[in-house]
Design an enzyme around this catalytic site. Structure first.
Site, mmCIF file in Angstrom:
data_model
loop_
_atom_site.group_PDB
_atom_site.id
_atom_site.type_symbol
_atom_site.label_atom_id
_atom_site.label_comp_id
_atom_site.label_asym_id
_atom_site.label_seq_id
_atom_site.Cartn_x
_atom_site.Cartn_y
_atom_site.Cartn_z
ATOM 1 N N ILE A 103 30.207 -0.853 12.720
ATOM 2 C CA ILE A 103 31.556 -1.037 13.265
ATOM 3 C C ILE A 103 32.608 -0.778 12.186
ATOM 4 C CG2 ILE A 103 33.141 -2.782 14.195
ATOM 5 C CD1 ILE A 103 30.693 -4.035 15.628
ATOM 6 N N ASP A 110 31.944 -7.451 -2.584
ATOM 7 C CA ASP A 110 31.129 -8.441 -1.885
ATOM 8 C C ASP A 110 32.101 -9.493 -1.376
ATOM 9 O OD1 ASP A 110 29.658 -10.649 -1.135
ATOM 10 O OD2 ASP A 110 28.411 -10.717 -2.932
ATOM 11 N N TYR A 113 24.989 -18.018 12.624
ATOM 12 C CA TYR A 113 25.841 -16.874 12.984
ATOM 13 C C TYR A 113 26.911 -17.325 13.985
ATOM 14 C CZ TYR A 113 27.163 -12.194 14.573
ATOM 15 O OH TYR A 113 27.882 -11.055 14.891
ATOM 16 N N HIS A 155 27.815 -0.048 -2.286
ATOM 17 C CA HIS A 155 28.845 0.840 -2.845
ATOM 18 C C HIS A 155 28.522 2.317 -2.613
ATOM 19 C CE1 HIS A 155 32.374 1.883 -4.942
ATOM 20 N NE2 HIS A 155 31.777 2.419 -5.982
ATOM 21 N N PRO A 163 23.419 -0.493 13.084
ATOM 22 C CA PRO A 163 22.207 -0.816 12.311
ATOM 23 C C PRO A 163 21.891 -2.315 12.260
ATOM 24 C CG PRO A 163 23.522 0.828 11.162
ATOM 25 C CD PRO A 163 24.351 0.372 12.334
HETATM 26 N N1 LIG Z 1 26.823 -5.075 16.288
HETATM 27 C C1 LIG Z 1 27.105 -6.057 17.132
HETATM 28 O O1 LIG Z 1 26.531 -6.162 18.211
HETATM 29 C C2 LIG Z 1 28.172 -7.054 16.780
HETATM 30 C C3 LIG Z 1 28.593 -7.940 17.791
HETATM 31 C C4 LIG Z 1 29.565 -8.876 17.496
HETATM 32 C C5 LIG Z 1 30.115 -8.925 16.224
HETATM 33 N N2 LIG Z 1 29.677 -8.063 15.269
HETATM 34 C C6 LIG Z 1 30.279 -8.174 13.952
HETATM 35 O O2 LIG Z 1 30.811 -6.930 13.564
HETATM 36 C C7 LIG Z 1 30.768 -6.815 12.142
HETATM 37 C C8 LIG Z 1 30.067 -5.521 11.768
HETATM 38 O O3 LIG Z 1 28.769 -5.533 12.335
HETATM 39 P P1 LIG Z 1 27.824 -4.247 12.391
HETATM 40 O O4 LIG Z 1 27.066 -4.379 13.634
HETATM 41 O O5 LIG Z 1 28.574 -3.033 12.097
HETATM 42 O O6 LIG Z 1 26.831 -4.622 11.176
HETATM 43 P P2 LIG Z 1 26.008 -3.679 10.155
HETATM 44 O O7 LIG Z 1 24.914 -4.553 9.639
HETATM 45 O O8 LIG Z 1 25.652 -2.393 10.789
HETATM 46 O O9 LIG Z 1 27.067 -3.407 8.998
HETATM 47 C C9 LIG Z 1 27.545 -4.474 8.221
HETATM 48 C C10 LIG Z 1 28.090 -3.933 6.932
HETATM 49 O O10 LIG Z 1 28.540 -5.068 6.166
HETATM 50 C C11 LIG Z 1 28.077 -4.918 4.841
HETATM 51 N N3 LIG Z 1 27.943 -6.221 4.201
HETATM 52 C C12 LIG Z 1 26.979 -7.144 4.379
HETATM 53 N N4 LIG Z 1 27.185 -8.191 3.585
HETATM 54 C C13 LIG Z 1 28.315 -7.925 2.882
HETATM 55 C C14 LIG Z 1 29.044 -8.621 1.899
HETATM 56 N N5 LIG Z 1 28.638 -9.823 1.425
HETATM 57 N N6 LIG Z 1 30.162 -8.066 1.405
HETATM 58 C C15 LIG Z 1 30.580 -6.846 1.848
HETATM 59 N N7 LIG Z 1 29.915 -6.124 2.756
HETATM 60 C C16 LIG Z 1 28.799 -6.672 3.285
HETATM 61 C C17 LIG Z 1 26.754 -4.189 4.947
HETATM 62 O O11 LIG Z 1 26.410 -3.549 3.713
HETATM 63 C C18 LIG Z 1 27.043 -3.199 6.071
HETATM 64 O O12 LIG Z 1 27.576 -2.003 5.584
HETATM 65 C C19 LIG Z 1 30.036 -8.060 11.650
HETATM 66 O O13 LIG Z 1 30.958 -9.049 11.266
HETATM 67 C C20 LIG Z 1 29.288 -8.527 12.875
HETATM 68 O O14 LIG Z 1 28.999 -9.891 12.848
HETATM 69 C C21 LIG Z 1 28.724 -7.130 15.514
#
Ligand SMILES: NC(=O)c1ccc[n+]([C@@H]2O[C@H](COP(=O)([O-])OP(=O)(O)OC[C@H]3O[C@@H](n4cnc5c(N)ncnc54)[C@H](O)[C@@H]3O)[C@@H](O)[C@H]2O)c1
Length: 259
Positions: A18, A58, A152, A40, A190
């Site tokens: 996202i 981070d 979560y 990074h 992912p």
């Molecule tokens: N995918 C879903 O279904 C969904 C639904 C509701 C909410 N969300 C929220 O959307 C956001 C993005 O989710 P996504 O599905 O793209 O996840 P993702 O796992 O595909 O990507 C998450 C990104 O965050 C980075 N990350 C993880 N820990 C970190 C840290 N400590 N500091 C900086 N970067 C960090 C990872 O390296 C990765 O690039 C999250 O907050 C997630 O909770 C996702």
């Protein structure tokens, strides 16, 4: 495509999923985008692809936010997107009865502490102009209980509430710094991979996961990014402390097709 022209936008967790879609959409709307992530290499690759600027961050590390404040003391938009489920390294108990305190804290450190630190940095970096937009990516899970992913859900509920405290704090201070939360449902990124796997039952698992979603499919990162563009833009200047669900209708009720 100039809805974010001249705006300096920081997106966390933007290497993939996202966050990457938000960074890409922001750039396409004319923003200067700081692509931050704990990964990074991933952030650098995305920044190169879209014409953004990578920054290693981070979100749970206060010193990283201080470095960002030194590099970018003034910004217009922050998206607190980085988040973890707690299942990144495989299945561990995340229910209220057997989850460990360490696992509980790890999820909150990223999702909640990271958002708190981001909001604190952003308010400081928006004060000079007296205006800006903070977008906190919460979740549908921040609005309902999730017994198998309690940390979560708890962290995302706290993000939802903190968004409103930030919005009111800024309004009380006479600042046009808006803070809103976004609540996606199941968005295919992912993040889901450890839960979906690549076995022959992948499609069946996906179908099961969205069986209760009225639109009966996963959402896309682009569908979340489009809403974030609106919230970041000057089209949303009367929106603060608001929450927007992007969930295929799942929070609207339980039966899209009764009978
Ligand atoms: N995918 C879903 O279904 C969904 C639904 C509701 C909410 N969300 C929220 O959307 C956001 C993005 O989710 P996504 O599905 O793209 O996840 P993702 O796992 O595909 O990507 C998450 C990104 O965050 C980075 N990350 C993880 N820990 C970190 C840290 N400590 N500091 C900086 N970067 C960090 C990872 O390296 C990765 O690039 C999250 O907050 C997630 O909770 C996702």
């Amino acid at each position: 495509m100039t809805r974010l022209n001249q705006k300096l936008c920081v997106v966390t967790g933007a290497a993939r999923g996202i966050g990457a879609a938000i960074a890409t959409h922001f750039r396409a709307e004319g923003a200067h985008v700081i692509v931050t992530d704990i990964d990074h290499a991933g952030a650098t690759a995305l920044a190169a692809r879209i014409g953004g600027e990578p920054f290693a961050l981070d979100v749970a590390n206060e010193a990283d936010w201080q470095r960002l404040a030194e590099a970018h003391p003034q910004i217009d938009v922050l998206v607190n997107n980085a988040g973890i489920t707690g299942f990144e390294d495989g299945p561990v108990p995340q229910d209220p009865e057997t989850a460990t305190l360490d696992d509980w804290r790890r999820v909150h450190a990223v999702n909640l502490d990271g958002t708190f630190l981001g909001c604190r940095y952003a308010i400081g970096a928006m004060r000079a102009k007296g205006a800006g937009a903070i977008i906190n990516i919460s979740s549908r899970s921040g609005m309902v209980g999730i017994p198998g992913a309690a940390a979560y859900a708890s962290s995302k509920a706290a993000v939802r509430n903190h968004t409103k405290s930030v919005a009111l704090h800024c309004a009380q201070a006479g600042l046009a710094i808006r803070c809103n939360s976004v609540h996606p449902g199941a968005i295919l990124t992912p993040m889901w991979e450890p839960m979906l796997g690549d076995g022959p039952d992948r499609q069946a698992r996906m179908d099961r996961l969205v069986a209760d979603t009225p639109l009966r499919r996963f959402g896309t990162p682009e569908e979340v990014a489009a809403v974030c563009v609106m919230l970041a833009s000057d089209e949303a200047t009367y929106m603060t402390g608001s929450e927007i669900t992007i969930d295929g209708g799942i929070l609207a009720g339980s039966a899209a097709t009764p009978g």
